[in-house]
Design a protein around this motif. Structure first.
Motif, PDB file in Angstrom:
ATOM      1  N   ASP A  68      23.921   5.202 -85.301  1.00  7.84           N
ATOM      2  CA  ASP A  68      23.008   5.153 -84.147  1.00  7.84           C
ATOM      3  C   ASP A  68      22.953   6.470 -83.382  1.00  7.84           C
ATOM      4  OD1 ASP A  68      22.476   2.537 -84.609  1.00  7.84           O
ATOM      5  OD2 ASP A  68      24.026   1.786 -83.224  1.00  7.84           O
ATOM      6  N   LEU A  69      23.816   7.400 -83.751  1.00  8.93           N
ATOM      7  CA  LEU A  69      23.924   8.640 -82.968  1.00  8.93           C
ATOM      8  C   LEU A  69      22.947   9.704 -83.477  1.00  8.93           C
ATOM      9  CD1 LEU A  69      25.729  10.288 -80.838  1.00  8.93           C
ATOM     10  CD2 LEU A  69      26.843  11.213 -82.867  1.00  8.93           C
ATOM     11  N   TYR A  70      22.151  10.217 -82.580  1.00 13.42           N
ATOM     12  CA  TYR A  70      21.285  11.354 -82.922  1.00 13.42           C
ATOM     13  C   TYR A  70      22.108  12.633 -82.808  1.00 13.42           C
ATOM     14  CZ  TYR A  70      17.299   8.238 -82.536  1.00 13.42           C
ATOM     15  OH  TYR A  70      16.400   7.216 -82.727  1.00 13.42           O
ATOM     16  N   LEU A  71      22.012  13.467 -83.858  1.00 21.98           N
ATOM     17  CA  LEU A  71      22.696  14.765 -83.853  1.00 21.98           C
ATOM     18  C   LEU A  71      21.619  15.853 -83.857  1.00 21.98           C
ATOM     19  CD1 LEU A  71      25.408  16.325 -84.120  1.00 21.98           C
ATOM     20  CD2 LEU A  71      25.024  16.307 -86.588  1.00 21.98           C
ATOM     21  N   LEU A  72      21.531  16.587 -82.769  1.00 22.26           N
ATOM     22  CA  LEU A  72      20.492  17.607 -82.677  1.00 22.26           C
ATOM     23  C   LEU A  72      21.062  18.983 -82.963  1.00 22.26           C
ATOM     24  CD1 LEU A  72      18.870  15.253 -81.590  1.00 22.26           C
ATOM     25  CD2 LEU A  72      17.928  16.778 -79.865  1.00 22.26           C
ATOM     26  N   LYS A  73      20.196  19.812 -83.543  1.00 17.89           N
ATOM     27  CA  LYS A  73      20.609  21.160 -83.950  1.00 17.89           C
ATOM     28  C   LYS A  73      20.074  22.154 -82.933  1.00 17.89           C
ATOM     29  CE  LYS A  73      20.236  19.075 -88.373  1.00 17.89           C
ATOM     30  NZ  LYS A  73      19.662  19.025 -89.711  1.00 17.89           N
ATOM     31  N   GLY A  74      21.006  22.745 -82.205  1.00 14.55           N
ATOM     32  CA  GLY A  74      20.568  23.600 -81.114  1.00 14.55           C
ATOM     33  C   GLY A  74      21.347  24.894 -81.037  1.00 14.55           C
ATOM     34  N   ALA A  75      21.129  25.603 -79.949  1.00 15.28           N
ATOM     35  CA  ALA A  75      21.840  26.858 -79.696  1.00 15.28           C
ATOM     36  C   ALA A  75      21.908  27.085 -78.198  1.00 15.28           C
ATOM     37  CB  ALA A  75      21.098  28.024 -80.343  1.00 15.28           C
ATOM     38  N   GLU A  76      22.967  27.776 -77.783  1.00 13.47           N
ATOM     39  CA  GLU A  76      22.982  28.362 -76.448  1.00 13.47           C
ATOM     40  C   GLU A  76      22.849  29.860 -76.686  1.00 13.47           C
ATOM     41  OE1 GLU A  76      26.550  28.259 -74.082  1.00 13.47           O
ATOM     42  OE2 GLU A  76      25.438  28.648 -72.237  1.00 13.47           O
ATOM     43  N   VAL A  77      21.623  30.335 -76.619  1.00  9.30           N
ATOM     44  CA  VAL A  77      21.399  31.753 -76.905  1.00  9.30           C
ATOM     45  C   VAL A  77      21.729  32.583 -75.672  1.00  9.30           C
ATOM     46  CG1 VAL A  77      19.697  31.401 -78.735  1.00  9.30           C
ATOM     47  CG2 VAL A  77      18.918  31.564 -76.358  1.00  9.30           C
ATOM     48  N   ASN A  78      22.054  33.835 -75.927  1.00 13.02           N
ATOM     49  CA  ASN A  78      22.346  34.777 -74.838  1.00 13.02           C
ATOM     50  C   ASN A  78      21.080  35.530 -74.459  1.00 13.02           C
ATOM     51  OD1 ASN A  78      25.398  34.738 -74.677  1.00 13.02           O
ATOM     52  ND2 ASN A  78      25.083  35.098 -76.864  1.00 13.02           N
ATOM     53  N   ILE A  79      20.828  35.581 -73.163  1.00 15.28           N
ATOM     54  CA  ILE A  79      19.766  36.475 -72.684  1.00 15.28           C
ATOM     55  C   ILE A  79      20.411  37.851 -72.584  1.00 15.28           C
ATOM     56  CG2 ILE A  79      18.124  36.951 -70.846  1.00 15.28           C
ATOM     57  CD1 ILE A  79      18.261  33.987 -70.065  1.00 15.28           C
ATOM     58  N   ILE A  80      19.760  38.870 -73.165  1.00 13.84           N
ATOM     59  CA  ILE A  80      20.446  40.162 -73.267  1.00 13.84           C
ATOM     60  C   ILE A  80      19.790  41.303 -72.482  1.00 13.84           C
ATOM     61  CG2 ILE A  80      21.637  39.678 -75.447  1.00 13.84           C
ATOM     62  CD1 ILE A  80      19.370  41.117 -76.911  1.00 13.84           C
ATOM     63  N   ASP A  81      18.623  41.054 -71.890  1.00 16.78           N
ATOM     64  CA  ASP A  81      18.024  42.133 -71.077  1.00 16.78           C
ATOM     65  C   ASP A  81      17.094  41.553 -70.015  1.00 16.78           C
ATOM     66  OD1 ASP A  81      15.544  41.593 -72.278  1.00 16.78           O
ATOM     67  OD2 ASP A  81      15.842  43.103 -73.823  1.00 16.78           O
ATOM     68  N   PHE A  82      16.558  42.423 -69.167  1.00 14.34           N
ATOM     69  CA  PHE A  82      15.710  41.982 -68.051  1.00 14.34           C
ATOM     70  C   PHE A  82      14.344  41.476 -68.514  1.00 14.34           C
ATOM     71  CE2 PHE A  82      18.096  45.388 -65.408  1.00 14.34           C
ATOM     72  CZ  PHE A  82      19.145  44.500 -65.183  1.00 14.34           C
ATOM     73  N   GLU A  83      14.048  41.656 -69.788  1.00 10.07           N
ATOM     74  CA  GLU A  83      12.781  41.127 -70.332  1.00 10.07           C
ATOM     75  C   GLU A  83      12.965  39.721 -70.898  1.00 10.07           C
ATOM     76  OE1 GLU A  83       9.692  42.503 -70.028  1.00 10.07           O
ATOM     77  OE2 GLU A  83      10.870  43.771 -68.678  1.00 10.07           O
ATOM     78  N   GLY A  84      14.159  39.177 -70.705  1.00  9.78           N
ATOM     79  CA  GLY A  84      14.408  37.809 -71.172  1.00  9.78           C
ATOM     80  C   GLY A  84      14.583  37.702 -72.674  1.00  9.78           C
ATOM     81  N   THR A  85      14.838  38.829 -73.337  1.00 14.37           N
ATOM     82  CA  THR A  85      15.073  38.818 -74.787  1.00 14.37           C
ATOM     83  C   THR A  85      16.339  38.022 -75.081  1.00 14.37           C
ATOM     84  OG1 THR A  85      14.166  41.055 -74.827  1.00 14.37           O
ATOM     85  CG2 THR A  85      15.353  40.342 -76.814  1.00 14.37           C
ATOM     86  N   VAL A  86      16.322  37.248 -76.166  1.00 19.70           N
ATOM     87  CA  VAL A  86      17.525  36.487 -76.546  1.00 19.70           C
ATOM     88  C   VAL A  86      18.018  36.958 -77.908  1.00 19.70           C
ATOM     89  CG1 VAL A  86      16.949  34.493 -75.123  1.00 19.70           C
ATOM     90  CG2 VAL A  86      16.217  34.548 -77.527  1.00 19.70           C
ATOM     91  N   ASP A  87      19.227  36.505 -78.266  1.00 18.23           N
ATOM     92  CA  ASP A  87      19.909  37.087 -79.422  1.00 18.23           C
ATOM     93  C   ASP A  87      19.724  36.329 -80.740  1.00 18.23           C
ATOM     94  OD1 ASP A  87      21.386  34.945 -78.537  1.00 18.23           O
ATOM     95  OD2 ASP A  87      23.334  35.909 -78.785  1.00 18.23           O
ATOM     96  N   LEU A  88      18.654  35.554 -80.838  1.00 14.20           N
ATOM     97  CA  LEU A  88      18.275  35.014 -82.152  1.00 14.20           C
ATOM     98  C   LEU A  88      16.797  35.314 -82.350  1.00 14.20           C
ATOM     99  CD1 LEU A  88      19.873  31.436 -82.504  1.00 14.20           C
ATOM    100  CD2 LEU A  88      20.571  33.549 -83.666  1.00 14.20           C
ATOM    101  N   PRO A  89      16.407  35.637 -83.585  1.00 13.02           N
ATOM    102  CA  PRO A  89      14.989  35.934 -83.829  1.00 13.02           C
ATOM    103  C   PRO A  89      14.144  34.657 -83.820  1.00 13.02           C
ATOM    104  CG  PRO A  89      16.237  36.024 -85.878  1.00 13.02           C
ATOM    105  CD  PRO A  89      17.235  35.787 -84.779  1.00 13.02           C
ATOM    106  N   GLU A  90      12.852  34.880 -83.618  1.00 15.16           N
ATOM    107  CA  GLU A  90      11.914  33.757 -83.501  1.00 15.16           C
ATOM    108  C   GLU A  90      11.967  32.827 -84.717  1.00 15.16           C
ATOM    109  OE1 GLU A  90       8.074  35.038 -81.861  1.00 15.16           O
ATOM    110  OE2 GLU A  90       7.189  33.633 -83.306  1.00 15.16           O
TER     111      GLU A  90
END
Ligand SMILES: [Zn+2]
Ligand SMILES: [Zn+2]
Length: 250
Positions: A68-90
């Motif tokens: 009955d348990l849903y297992l979701l695939k996620g990430a806690e990405v890091n914001i790395i600059d003032f433009e809001g860029t994160v550390d995983l590609p699109e």
């Protein structure tokens, strides 16, 4: 209102080296606690002990539903600059069910309030980012109304993080302010334990109380239960509900 939160949407496995439980242990404990949905959200690669890109690419080997348990695939990405860029590609972000974007001090040098406001607004404008994680740090103070209005415009969520009460105590005053403004503006929130081991699962009392004291209404909590959270992701990201019923690896 009684605490009836039944999901865990910000959880680290031992793939993030400062966390200590396996997916299997987390799943087992979640089931014991009656949790209906567990999202694995390990750190992105910019933090020294984060997961590398292959971790996120290969999450397809896990089923999305275990009993009955849903297992979701996620990430806690890091914001790395003032433009809001994160550390995983699109191309990796778009495969994930759920993406929290957070600032962590090892990979972000503080700037001005204006810089941080821009950072969070740009992150929220990224279609693959669903929520801002633990944004209460006074080191990264931002214009709360400007950021929350952006979250509201894009139907995104602001996290209220239980772990902050232990690890980021100087953030709590800001967390209260942010929560109050979320209540007033009607912004989505997620309540999370940010669990770093099985022993943290279900320990959401402090962030629940913070939300209630701030006047957050039950309907604003997008992860109150599995159905609500999955409906939210389907609505916002255009997922087919069937996506989450897969009991076999893809
Ligand atoms: Zn974090
Ligand atoms: Zn975390």
């Amino acid at each position: 209102m009684k605490n009836n939160l039944s999901t865990e949407v910000h959880v680290h496995t031992l793939v993030s080296h400062h966390a200590y439980s396996t997916v299997g242990e987390l799943v087992q404990r979640a089931k014991e606690l009656g949790i209906s949905l567990l999202a694995i959200t390990d750190h992105g690669p910019a933090t020294r002990d984060g997961a590398d890109a292959w971790h996120f690419m290969n999450l397809k080997v896990l089923p999305r539903k275990i009993g009955d348990l849903y297992l979701l695939k996620g990430a806690e990405v890091n914001i790395i600059d003032f433009e809001g860029t994160v550390d995983l590609p699109e191309n990796l972000l778009k495969r994930l069910d759920w993406v929290i974007a957070s600032i962590h001090s090892p990979c972000f040098i503080p700037g001005t309030v204006k810089d941080h406001t821009n950072t969070y607004i740009k992150a929220l404008e990224n279609p693959y980012i669903d929520a801002l994680g633990h944004s209460g740090s006074p080191d990264y103070a931002y214009d709360i109304d400007a950021v929350l209005e952006t979250a509201k415009r894009y139907d995104k969520a602001i996290e209220l993080n239980n772990h902050s009460f232990f690890m980021r105590k100087k953030s709590i005053e800001n967390c209260r302010k942010i929560a109050r403004r979320c209540a007033e503006l009607g912004v989505n929130v997620v309540l999370s334990t940010d669990a770093h081991s099985v022993f943290d699962l279900g320990e959401n009392e402090l962030c629940w109380n913070l939300a209630m004291e701030a006047g957050i209404r039950e309907e604003q909590i997008v992860n109150l239960n599995a159905e609500r959270f999955l409906n939210y992701l389907c609505r916002r990201k255009g997922f087919d509900r069937e996506r989450f019923e897969n009991t076999k690896p893809e």
